[in-house]
Design a protein around this motif. Structure first.
Motif, PDB file in Angstrom:
ATOM      1  N   TRP A  52      -3.798  14.790   0.611  1.00 15.05           N
ATOM      2  CA  TRP A  52      -3.954  13.469   1.224  1.00 15.05           C
ATOM      3  C   TRP A  52      -2.825  12.542   0.785  1.00 15.05           C
ATOM      4  CZ3 TRP A  52      -6.788  11.893   5.136  1.00 15.05           C
ATOM      5  CH2 TRP A  52      -7.003  10.539   5.327  1.00 15.05           C
ATOM      6  N   ARG A  53      -2.564  12.552  -0.542  1.00 18.17           N
ATOM      7  CA  ARG A  53      -1.483  11.694  -1.062  1.00 18.17           C
ATOM      8  C   ARG A  53      -0.143  12.127  -0.510  1.00 18.17           C
ATOM      9  NH1 ARG A  53      -0.816  12.530  -6.454  1.00 18.17           N
ATOM     10  NH2 ARG A  53      -2.756  13.649  -6.639  1.00 18.17           N
ATOM     11  N   SER A  54       0.076  13.453  -0.446  1.00 25.43           N
ATOM     12  CA  SER A  54       1.394  13.911   0.001  1.00 25.43           C
ATOM     13  C   SER A  54       1.612  13.571   1.474  1.00 25.43           C
ATOM     14  CB  SER A  54       1.594  15.400  -0.251  1.00 25.43           C
ATOM     15  OG  SER A  54       0.736  16.120   0.579  1.00 25.43           O
ATOM     16  N   MET A  55       0.539  13.410   2.247  1.00 26.52           N
ATOM     17  CA  MET A  55       0.683  13.009   3.646  1.00 26.52           C
ATOM     18  C   MET A  55       0.706  11.480   3.782  1.00 26.52           C
ATOM     19  SD  MET A  55       1.040  15.388   5.832  1.00 26.52           S
ATOM     20  CE  MET A  55       1.009  17.170   5.879  1.00 26.52           C
ATOM     21  N   THR A  56      -0.361  10.828   3.330  1.00 25.60           N
ATOM     22  CA  THR A  56      -0.510   9.410   3.697  1.00 25.60           C
ATOM     23  C   THR A  56       0.200   8.455   2.748  1.00 25.60           C
ATOM     24  OG1 THR A  56      -2.547   9.122   2.450  1.00 25.60           O
ATOM     25  CG2 THR A  56      -2.787   9.852   4.714  1.00 25.60           C
ATOM     26  N   GLN A  57       0.361   8.872   1.478  1.00 22.06           N
ATOM     27  CA  GLN A  57       1.006   7.954   0.520  1.00 22.06           C
ATOM     28  C   GLN A  57       2.510   8.192   0.486  1.00 22.06           C
ATOM     29  OE1 GLN A  57      -1.227   7.718  -3.149  1.00 22.06           O
ATOM     30  NE2 GLN A  57       0.603   7.247  -4.314  1.00 22.06           N
ATOM     31  N   MET A  58       2.914   9.442   0.643  1.00 17.75           N
ATOM     32  CA  MET A  58       4.340   9.769   0.532  1.00 17.75           C
ATOM     33  C   MET A  58       5.079   9.623   1.864  1.00 17.75           C
ATOM     34  SD  MET A  58       4.467  10.194  -2.608  1.00 17.75           S
ATOM     35  CE  MET A  58       6.170  10.702  -2.853  1.00 17.75           C
ATOM     36  N   ALA A 212      -3.482  11.819   9.733  1.00 14.59           N
ATOM     37  CA  ALA A 212      -3.954  12.917   8.881  1.00 14.59           C
ATOM     38  C   ALA A 212      -5.465  12.825   8.734  1.00 14.59           C
ATOM     39  CB  ALA A 212      -3.306  12.814   7.508  1.00 14.59           C
ATOM     40  N   GLN A 213      -6.091  13.967   8.620  1.00  9.39           N
ATOM     41  CA  GLN A 213      -7.552  13.988   8.483  1.00  9.39           C
ATOM     42  C   GLN A 213      -7.982  15.237   7.724  1.00  9.39           C
ATOM     43  OE1 GLN A 213     -11.348  13.143  11.148  1.00  9.39           O
ATOM     44  NE2 GLN A 213      -9.869  14.363  12.255  1.00  9.39           N
ATOM     45  N   THR A 214      -9.005  15.075   6.886  1.00  4.91           N
ATOM     46  CA  THR A 214      -9.620  16.261   6.272  1.00  4.91           C
ATOM     47  C   THR A 214     -11.084  16.265   6.695  1.00  4.91           C
ATOM     48  OG1 THR A 214     -10.431  15.191   4.262  1.00  4.91           O
ATOM     49  CG2 THR A 214      -8.166  15.967   4.209  1.00  4.91           C
ATOM     50  N   GLY A 215     -11.663  17.440   6.830  1.00  3.11           N
ATOM     51  CA  GLY A 215     -13.085  17.476   7.167  1.00  3.11           C
ATOM     52  C   GLY A 215     -13.546  18.859   7.559  1.00  3.11           C
TER      53      GLY A 215
END
Ligand code: GAP
Length: 486
Positions: A52-58, A212-215
């Motif tokens: 999540w961080r590597s997609m949305t924060q970075m 981005a999404q996880t689920g």
């Protein structure tokens, strides 16, 4: 090379140490459904957070979303899943057991030498790519591939079988069961497509941008095997990257490379990965590849990178009658005018969270022979990168008395808000170390009587098993420094 023993050892270890349990085990389990135990859930959460961080924060141009699992049934008609989300299957007439054709052939070639196995897989892939069902049946019959249950080669024709789970929505009875039918989503991606304009407009996103999404996703896999590799309920981490038409090849290559770098940042050697370009493309793709990892059962897909064209957004525009266009105000250097309205193209990265857990378990699981002449001794250790380990620090007072637990608890109180810690005062220190090795804890700290004199503790490193004396005030920093991705 395939190593079924290692896989069985890992499955046993996961159960014994609270990583993964078969679902509803007291009722003999439910096929290809698993529960994560106390350490598995931490590992899984750490991987999810890192992704999540590597997609949305970075990436400043990637934002997150959490769409519902239930979606309007027309979504799956538009996306093509109702008509196309199926696998070729074959039934054994004697045992009545149904197999996915590719799994049946893959299982058979495991016992062949590499050259023959490769040739057979290549033939199968060519037949699958051509939807040549008669050819697939002939391949199975010509090679005398038998059903594992009946032991016979008495096969039906090859047919397609849809993998979506359906359920009923709402309490209103209807004569036509299809009226209330909804599907459990087979991929998280459609939640992103149908929200594309909501996110773009509310976030004032400019192309190129990603969501981005996880689920959870659900697939009625016919032959589900390989532990958490192929499940009926699993979790995906997907990112749709919306790009200007004509630039998809460049972005496809970009994301292939970026995702491979992410995998390497888990501390896994490049030799354990390969790309596998798809010959048979899914109904929505114009380019696609898998990132394969060398699991105990051989190289298998852990992630897909797909160039999905404008297929999904165009389909949703057509079925919903709502415009799915984006207005691009940038100037096209060829015409000197704004690019204007268009339906964006999409490059998708889609990784299975459970498969990533399995990849990290396969990578981390080691048995080290520490035997001496006097004593046989195998150490089972999970060598996770520290930033993904379920527990970062275990704190052990040497004894339960003499004020040592109090000092240990002070250290726990200092570290607990920063990372996950574990406290234990039972059993010999050696035993306690081994239990932490088995769940992959990178650091153990022992507080002994000397600590009361000099405020020094013994820190023991999981991988080297080396022990050093350090000031108790330094423990927090030592652990914190190790928590960076590799
Ligand atoms: N949206 C594209 C998509 O779903 P996919 O290749 O079908 O593409 C993406 O799935 C990833 O999801 C796979 O690479 C795999 O890691 C994971 N996955 C798919 N089916 C799975 C299953 N039955 N059990 C566990 N993971 C699965």
């Amino acid at each position: 090379m395939a190593n079924e023993n290692t896989l069985q050892d890992i499955i046993g270890h996961c159960k014994e140490y609270g990583f993964v349990f078969p679902s509803s085990e007291i009722y003999d389990g439910l096929g290809a459904v698993y529960d994560y135990g106390q350490y598995g859930v931490e590992l899984k959460r750490n991987i999810r957070d890192y992704w999540w961080r590597s997609m949305t924060q970075m990436h400043d141009n990637i934002v997150g979303l959490d769409a519902a699992i239930f979606m309007h049934p027309t979504v799956w008609k538009a996306s093509g899943h109702v008509d196309n989300f199926s696998d070729p299957m074959i039934d054994n007439k004697d045992s009545k057991k149904r197999y996915r054709v590719d799994h049946l052939v893959e299982g058979f070639v495991e016992n062949l030498d590499q050259e023959k196995a490769d040739a057979m897989i290549a033939s199968m892939e060519a037949l699958l790519a051509a939807d040549d069902f008669a050819g697939l049946k002939k391949l199975i019959e010509d090679n005398h591939i038998k059903c594992a249950v009946s032991g016979t080669c008495n096969w039906t024709d090859v047919r397609q079988f849809n993998l979506m789970f359906a359920t009923e929505f709402g309490a209103v009875a209807s004569d036509n069961p299809d009226d209330n039918k909804v599907y459990l989503r087979p991929e998280t991606a459609q939640g992103i497509f149908v929200n594309f304009l909501n996110v773009q407009k509310s976030g004032r996103m400019k192309i190129p941008f990603g969501i981005a999404q996880t689920g959870k996703a659900f697939r009625n896999e016919i032959v589900a095997r390989g532990f958490i590799f192929r499940m009926r309920e699993f979790e995906q981490m997907e990112m749709q990257f919306f790009v200007r038409p004509g630039t998809q090849k460049q972005w496809y290559e970009y994301w292939k490379e970026a995702r491979m770098q992410w995998h390497l940042s888990l501390g896994i050697s490049p030799a354990k990965y390969k790309f596998h370009d798809h010959l048979k493309l899914a109904h929505y793709a114009d380019m696609a590849c898998d990132i394969e990892y060398d699991f105990p059962m051989g190289f298998k897909e852990v992630e897909g990178v797909h160039s999905r064209t404008d297929f999904d957004l165009t389909q949703h525009q057509e079925f919903s009658k709502k415009k799915m266009q984006y207005f691009d105000a940038d100037i096209d250097p060829e015409t000197g005018k704004a690019f204007g309205n268009y339906i964006p193209y999409v490059v998708e990265t889609s990784i299975g969270l459970d498969r990533t857990v399995m990849m990290l378990l396969s990578e981390a699981y080691q048995i080290e022979d520490l035997s001496t002449e006097e004593k046989k001794d195998d150490r089972v250790v999970l060598k996770f990168p520290a930033f993904l380990a379920p527990i970062k620090l275990a704190v052990f007072p040497l004894t339960k008395k003499d004020g040592l637990p109090e000092i240990a608890n002070e250290l726990m109180n200092e570290c607990r808000p920063l990372f996950k810690c574990f406290y234990e005062e039972k059993d010999a220190i050696g035993k306690r170390y081994r239990r932490q090795d088995a769940i992959g804890t990178p650091f153990c700290v022992t507080i002994d009587h000397q600590t009361k004199e000099d405020n020094m503790v013994t820190i023991r490193h999981r991988d080297s098993m080396q022990q050093e004396r350090v000031p108790i005030s330094e423990v927090k920093n030592i652990v914190m420094h190790s928590l960076q991705p590799l």
